[in-house]
Design an enzyme around this catalytic site. Structure first.
Site, PDB file in Angstrom:
ATOM      1  N   LYS A 168       0.849  -1.192   0.000  1.00  0.00           N
ATOM      2  CA  LYS A 168       0.000   0.000   0.000  1.00  0.00           C
ATOM      3  C   LYS A 168       0.882   1.239   0.000  1.00  0.00           C
ATOM      4  O   LYS A 168       1.594   1.487   0.971  1.00  0.00           O
ATOM      5  CB  LYS A 168      -0.903   0.027   1.236  1.00  0.00           C
ATOM      6  CG  LYS A 168      -1.987   1.101   1.119  1.00  0.00           C
ATOM      7  CD  LYS A 168      -2.474   1.601   2.443  1.00  0.00           C
ATOM      8  CE  LYS A 168      -1.499   2.546   3.068  1.00  0.00           C
ATOM      9  NZ  LYS A 168      -1.196   3.753   2.270  1.00  0.00           N
ATOM     10  N   GLU A 244      10.852   1.400   9.481  1.00  0.00           N
ATOM     11  CA  GLU A 244      11.822   2.493   9.286  1.00  0.00           C
ATOM     12  C   GLU A 244      11.058   3.776   9.565  1.00  0.00           C
ATOM     13  O   GLU A 244      10.133   4.123   8.819  1.00  0.00           O
ATOM     14  CB  GLU A 244      12.315   2.506   7.831  1.00  0.00           C
ATOM     15  CG  GLU A 244      13.031   1.247   7.391  1.00  0.00           C
ATOM     16  CD  GLU A 244      14.449   1.151   7.920  1.00  0.00           C
ATOM     17  OE1 GLU A 244      14.921   2.109   8.555  1.00  0.00           O
ATOM     18  OE2 GLU A 244      15.064   0.093   7.704  1.00  0.00           O
ATOM     19  N   CYS A 278      13.908  11.526   6.169  1.00  0.00           N
ATOM     20  CA  CYS A 278      14.053  11.022   7.535  1.00  0.00           C
ATOM     21  C   CYS A 278      15.479  11.211   8.035  1.00  0.00           C
ATOM     22  O   CYS A 278      15.711  11.223   9.234  1.00  0.00           O
ATOM     23  CB  CYS A 278      13.641   9.561   7.593  1.00  0.00           C
ATOM     24  SG  CYS A 278      14.369   8.623   6.264  1.00  0.00           S
ATOM     25  N   GLU A 379      10.627  16.317  14.873  1.00  0.00           N
ATOM     26  CA  GLU A 379      11.035  16.270  13.478  1.00  0.00           C
ATOM     27  C   GLU A 379      10.314  17.393  12.725  1.00  0.00           C
ATOM     28  O   GLU A 379       9.108  17.574  12.882  1.00  0.00           O
ATOM     29  CB  GLU A 379      10.611  14.902  12.919  1.00  0.00           C
ATOM     30  CG  GLU A 379      11.251  14.539  11.618  1.00  0.00           C
ATOM     31  CD  GLU A 379      10.818  13.142  11.142  1.00  0.00           C
ATOM     32  OE1 GLU A 379       9.735  12.668  11.517  1.00  0.00           O
ATOM     33  OE2 GLU A 379      11.593  12.550  10.375  1.00  0.00           O
TER      34      GLU A 379
HETATM   35  P1  NAD Z   1       2.870   8.346   7.706  1.00  0.00           P
HETATM   36  O1  NAD Z   1       3.215   7.457   8.822  1.00  0.00           O
HETATM   37  O2  NAD Z   1       1.735   9.256   7.868  1.00  0.00           O
HETATM   38  O3  NAD Z   1       2.539   7.495   6.406  1.00  0.00           O
HETATM   39  C1  NAD Z   1       3.369   6.458   5.964  1.00  0.00           C
HETATM   40  C2  NAD Z   1       2.502   5.396   5.355  1.00  0.00           C
HETATM   41  O4  NAD Z   1       1.661   4.872   6.357  1.00  0.00           O
HETATM   42  C3  NAD Z   1       1.586   5.900   4.242  1.00  0.00           C
HETATM   43  O5  NAD Z   1       1.487   4.902   3.247  1.00  0.00           O
HETATM   44  C4  NAD Z   1       0.262   6.043   4.947  1.00  0.00           C
HETATM   45  O6  NAD Z   1      -0.837   5.883   4.098  1.00  0.00           O
HETATM   46  C5  NAD Z   1       0.337   4.887   5.908  1.00  0.00           C
HETATM   47  N1  NAD Z   1      -0.549   4.989   7.057  1.00  0.00           N
HETATM   48  C6  NAD Z   1      -0.872   6.081   7.786  1.00  0.00           C
HETATM   49  N2  NAD Z   1      -1.750   5.725   8.770  1.00  0.00           N
HETATM   50  C7  NAD Z   1      -1.962   4.385   8.638  1.00  0.00           C
HETATM   51  C8  NAD Z   1      -2.751   3.439   9.345  1.00  0.00           C
HETATM   52  N3  NAD Z   1      -3.487   3.782  10.397  1.00  0.00           N
HETATM   53  N4  NAD Z   1      -2.734   2.156   8.927  1.00  0.00           N
HETATM   54  C9  NAD Z   1      -1.982   1.796   7.881  1.00  0.00           C
HETATM   55  N5  NAD Z   1      -1.213   2.634   7.173  1.00  0.00           N
HETATM   56  C10 NAD Z   1      -1.198   3.921   7.560  1.00  0.00           C
HETATM   57  O7  NAD Z   1       4.208   9.076   7.331  1.00  0.00           O
HETATM   58  P2  NAD Z   1       4.465  10.039   6.100  1.00  0.00           P
HETATM   59  O8  NAD Z   1       4.027  11.383   6.515  1.00  0.00           O
HETATM   60  O9  NAD Z   1       3.920   9.505   4.844  1.00  0.00           O
HETATM   61  O10 NAD Z   1       6.050   9.932   5.949  1.00  0.00           O
HETATM   62  C11 NAD Z   1       6.884  10.742   6.652  1.00  0.00           C
HETATM   63  C12 NAD Z   1       7.549   9.993   7.777  1.00  0.00           C
HETATM   64  O11 NAD Z   1       8.249   8.863   7.292  1.00  0.00           O
HETATM   65  C13 NAD Z   1       8.581  10.823   8.481  1.00  0.00           C
HETATM   66  O12 NAD Z   1       8.484  10.700   9.869  1.00  0.00           O
HETATM   67  C14 NAD Z   1       9.904  10.243   8.000  1.00  0.00           C
HETATM   68  O13 NAD Z   1      10.971  10.483   8.843  1.00  0.00           O
HETATM   69  C15 NAD Z   1       9.551   8.828   7.817  1.00  0.00           C
HETATM   70  N6  NAD Z   1      10.459   8.174   6.853  1.00  0.00           N
HETATM   71  C16 NAD Z   1      11.331   7.275   7.339  1.00  0.00           C
HETATM   72  C17 NAD Z   1      12.212   6.651   6.495  1.00  0.00           C
HETATM   73  C18 NAD Z   1      13.175   5.650   7.038  1.00  0.00           C
HETATM   74  O14 NAD Z   1      13.669   4.857   6.284  1.00  0.00           O
HETATM   75  N7  NAD Z   1      13.439   5.628   8.322  1.00  0.00           N
HETATM   76  C19 NAD Z   1      12.182   6.931   5.131  1.00  0.00           C
HETATM   77  C20 NAD Z   1      11.265   7.866   4.657  1.00  0.00           C
HETATM   78  C21 NAD Z   1      10.380   8.461   5.552  1.00  0.00           C
END
Ligand code: NAD
Length: 475
Positions: A168, A244, A278, A379
Site C-alpha cells: 500500500k 523504518e 528522515c 522532526e
Molecule cells: P505516515 O506514517 O503518515 O505514512 C506512511 C505510510 O503509512 C503511508 O502509506 C500512509 O498511508 C500509511 N498509514 C498512515 N496511517 C496508517 C494506518 N493507520 N494504517 C496503515 N497505514 C497507515 O508518514 P508520512 O508522513 O507519509 O512519511 C513521513 C515519515 O516517514 C517521516 O516521519 C519520515 O521520517 C519517515 N520516513 C522514514 C524513512 C526511514 O527509512 N526511516 C524513510 C522515509 C520516511
C-alpha cells in the site's frame, strides 16, 4: 490497483484524486481500496507463494535484473512523474530513480548469495544442516517522500528471497507506485507475486495487513506514531516486523573543522527534498569559535536557493507535500522565534506569484536555537536549518544523543581521533563523517530507538525476508 496480475478498480468503485503539490493541479484519479481489496490482494499473494518460492535464485535474480534494466531505460519518465506528483526538483528525482534502481540490481545479486551451512554434531551418526527460507507473504506500507526508492528497497529483497507481497503506497503518491509496478510487470513478474492496493484511507488496509494470519511479515516506512501502532498490532499476531521511522539528526561541527566546508555540506543536505527526509539534519551544533564563519556561509547559500516548481531549471527546493506540512513548519518557526531564535533567512510561507497555488515554505535558517524550542525535539520535515551554538566539545556527543530518535547523524572534523570517537559514541544507525550522503543500496539503512527496527539494503536487507530452518539428519 494491481491484484493477481490484473489492473483493477476498487471493489467499491470508490476513487480519490492525486494533486501536483507545486501547482495544485489534479493529476489523476485512482482506485480507493478498502479491507476487501486488501484481503483479495493477500489471497493472490498467498496463492502465488508456493510457485514463486520454488523458483531458483537465478530465476528471481533475472527478474530483478530485467526490472533494473527497464527502470533504468524509463528513468527520465519516472523522474518527470515523480516531480509532478511529489514535488522534488527534477535533478533530485533523477537521483532517486537511480537509487531506486540500485536496489534492484543489488538484490538481483544478493538473491544468489543466500546460502546455508553444515554444523557440527556431538553424535557421529548425525548431521546438521541450516538453510534460509523465505518468510512468506509480505505486507509493505510506504511513504510519499521517496515514492519509488522506498518501494524497491522492500520489493527487491522480498522478491529476491522468494517472498510474495502486497503493498500500500502513500495516498499522495500512488502514481509513482503504479509506474514502479509497471516496471516489474513488463519484466515478467508472475501473476499474484506482487499486488498493489491504493487507498484514500489507509487504516482499514493496515488493519487487514496486520491481522490476516497469511501475512508473515510487515515492513513499514513512515512516521514513528503510525509505525509504532502497526508494529504493535503485527507483533500481537506474531508477524515479523521491520519499521523504518522518523529521525532527528544531529549535525556536529567540531572546533577543528573547516566551517565553510561544513556549512556548504549543511546547506546541501538540509534542503534536499525540501527537508522532507528522515535523515535530514534537525540540529546543527556549531562551536562558538566557528559560529560566525559557519552562519555566514550557511545563510549565503540558503539565501540563494530558488524555491518553486521542480520542473523549472534552477529550482533547488520544491513544495512541501500539503498544507498541513506547511502549517507544521510555520508553527515550529514561530515557536522558535517567540522563544528568542534569530531568523536571518526565510521564516515565512511563500504565497507570491506561482507559489500561491502550491505548498511552499521559504528555506530558513534559525540561529540561537535552544532546548526549550519545539524544533529542538520534534522532526520538522521541512526546509528549516536550526543552528545551536555550543561551548564544550566534550559534551556535544551527549547533546546529540539526547533524543528518542536514532536514525542519522553527521560529523565534521579533520581529526581522525575525534571522528572515530564520535562514530563510536553516537547512538545512531547511519553516521556521515564529513559526508552528506552516507547511504547506498549496498549498505544497511535503519535506525535505533524510536527510529525503528530492522535494516534495509546491504547484506542485512535480504535477511529481513528470510527465516532459518535447521535439519538434523540421523544417518
Ligand atoms: P505516515 O506514517 O503518515 O505514512 C506512511 C505510510 O503509512 C503511508 O502509506 C500512509 O498511508 C500509511 N498509514 C498512515 N496511517 C496508517 C494506518 N493507520 N494504517 C496503515 N497505514 C497507515 O508518514 P508520512 O508522513 O507519509 O512519511 C513521513 C515519515 O516517514 C517521516 O516521519 C519520515 O521520517 C519517515 N520516513 C522514514 C524513512 C526511514 O527509512 N526511516 C524513510 C522515509 C520516511
Amino acid at each position: 490497483m494491481f491484484i493477481d496480475g490484473k489492473w483493477v478498480e476498487s471493489r467499491s468503485g470508490e476513487t480519490f484524486e492525486v494533486f501536483n503539490p507545486a501547482t495544485g493541479a489534479s493529476l489523476a484519479t485512482v482506485p480507493s481500496g478498502n479491507a476487501d481489496d486488501a484481503t483479495a490482494a493477500i489471497d493472490a499473494a498467498s496463492n502465488a507463494f508456493a510457485d514463486w518460492s520454488a523458483t531458483t535464485a537465478y530465476e528471481r535474480s533475472r527478474l530483478l535484473y530485467r526490472s533494473w534494466e527497464i527502470m533504468t531505460e524509463r528513468s527520465e519518465d519516472l523522474a518527470q512523474l515523480m516531480t509532478a506528483e511529489q514535488g522534488k526538483p527534477l535533478r533530485a528525482a533523477r537521483a532517486e530513480v537511480k537509487y531506486a534502481a540500485d536496489f534492484l540490481i543489488w538484490f538481483a545479486e544478493e538473491a544468489k548469495r543466500v546460502t546455508g551451512e553444515w554444523l557440527p554434531s556431538q553424535r557421529a551418526d548425525q548431521r546438521f544442516l541450516s538453510v534460509k527460507a523465505p518468510v512468506g507473504v509480505v505486507a509493505a506500507i510506504t511513504p510519499w517522500n521517496y515514492p519509488i526508492s522506498m518501494l524497491t528497497r522492500k520489493m527487491g529483497p522480498a522478491l529476491a528471497a522468494g517472498c510474495t507481497l502486497v503493498l500500500k503506497p502513500a495516498e499522495a503518491t500512488p502514481l509513482c507506485a503504479k509506474a514502479t509496478y509497471e516496471v516489474f510487470v513488463d519484466a515478467g513478474v508472475p501473476d499474484g507475486v506482487i499486488n498493489l492496493v491504493t487507498a484514500a484511507n489507509p487504516a482499514p488496509i493496515g488493519d487487514v495487513f496486520t491481522s490476516d494470519p497469511r501475512v508473515a511479515k510487515l515492513t513499514f516506512t513512515g512516521s514513528t506514531a503510525v509505525g509504532r501502532k502497526l508494529a504493535g498490532k503485527s507483533a500481537a499476531n506474531l508477524q515479523r516486523v521491520s519499521v523504518e521511522l522518523g529521525g532527528h539528526a544531529p549535525f556536529i561541527v567540531f572546533p577543528d573543522a573547516d566551517p565553510v566546508h561544513a556549512a556548504k555540506g549543511a546547506a546541501a543536505l538540509k534542503f534536499l527534498n525540501a527537508g522532507q527526509a528522515c535523515i535530514s539534519p534537525n540540529r546543527l551544533y556549531v562551536p562558538a569559535s566557528l559560529s560566525d564563519a559557519f552562519n555566514e556561509t550557511l545563510c549565503a547559500r540558503v539565501d540563494k536557493l530558488e524555491t518553486g516548481n521542480g520542473v523549472v531549471d534552477g529550482v533547488g527546493v520544491g513544495p512541501l507535500v500539503n498544507e498541513a506540512a506547511v502549517a507544521k513548519v510555520e508553527a515550529q518557526v514561530e515557536d522558535a522565534r517567540g522563544k528568542g531564535a534569530g531568523v536571518p533567512v526565510g521564516g515565512t510561507r511563500l504565497t507570491d506569484g506561482d507559489h500561491g497555488s502550491g505548498h511552499f515554505f521559504a528555506p530558513t535558517v534559525l540561529t540561537g536555537v535552544r532546548e526549550d524550542m519545539t524544533v529542538y525535539r520534534e522532526e520538522t520535515f521541512g526546509p528549516v536549518a536550526p543552528v545551536i551554538t555550543y561551548e564544550d566539545p566534550d559534551e556535544v556527543i551527549d547533546l546529540a544523543n539526547d533524543t528518542n530518535y536514532g536514525l542519522a547523524a553527521y560529523v565534521y572534523t579533520r581529526d581522525i581521533g575525534v571522528a572515530m570517537r564520535a562514530f563510536e559514541g553516537l547512538r545512531f544507525g547511519i553516521i556521515g563523517i564529513n559526508d552528506v550522503n552516507p547511504t547506498s543500496a549496498s549498505v544497511p539503512f535503519g535506525g535505533m530507538g524510536d527510529s525503528g527496527l530492522g535494516r534495509e539494503g546491504g547484506h542485512e536487507g535480504i535477511a529481513e525476508y528470510l527465516e532459518t530452518k535447521t535439519g538434523g539428519f540421523a544417518i
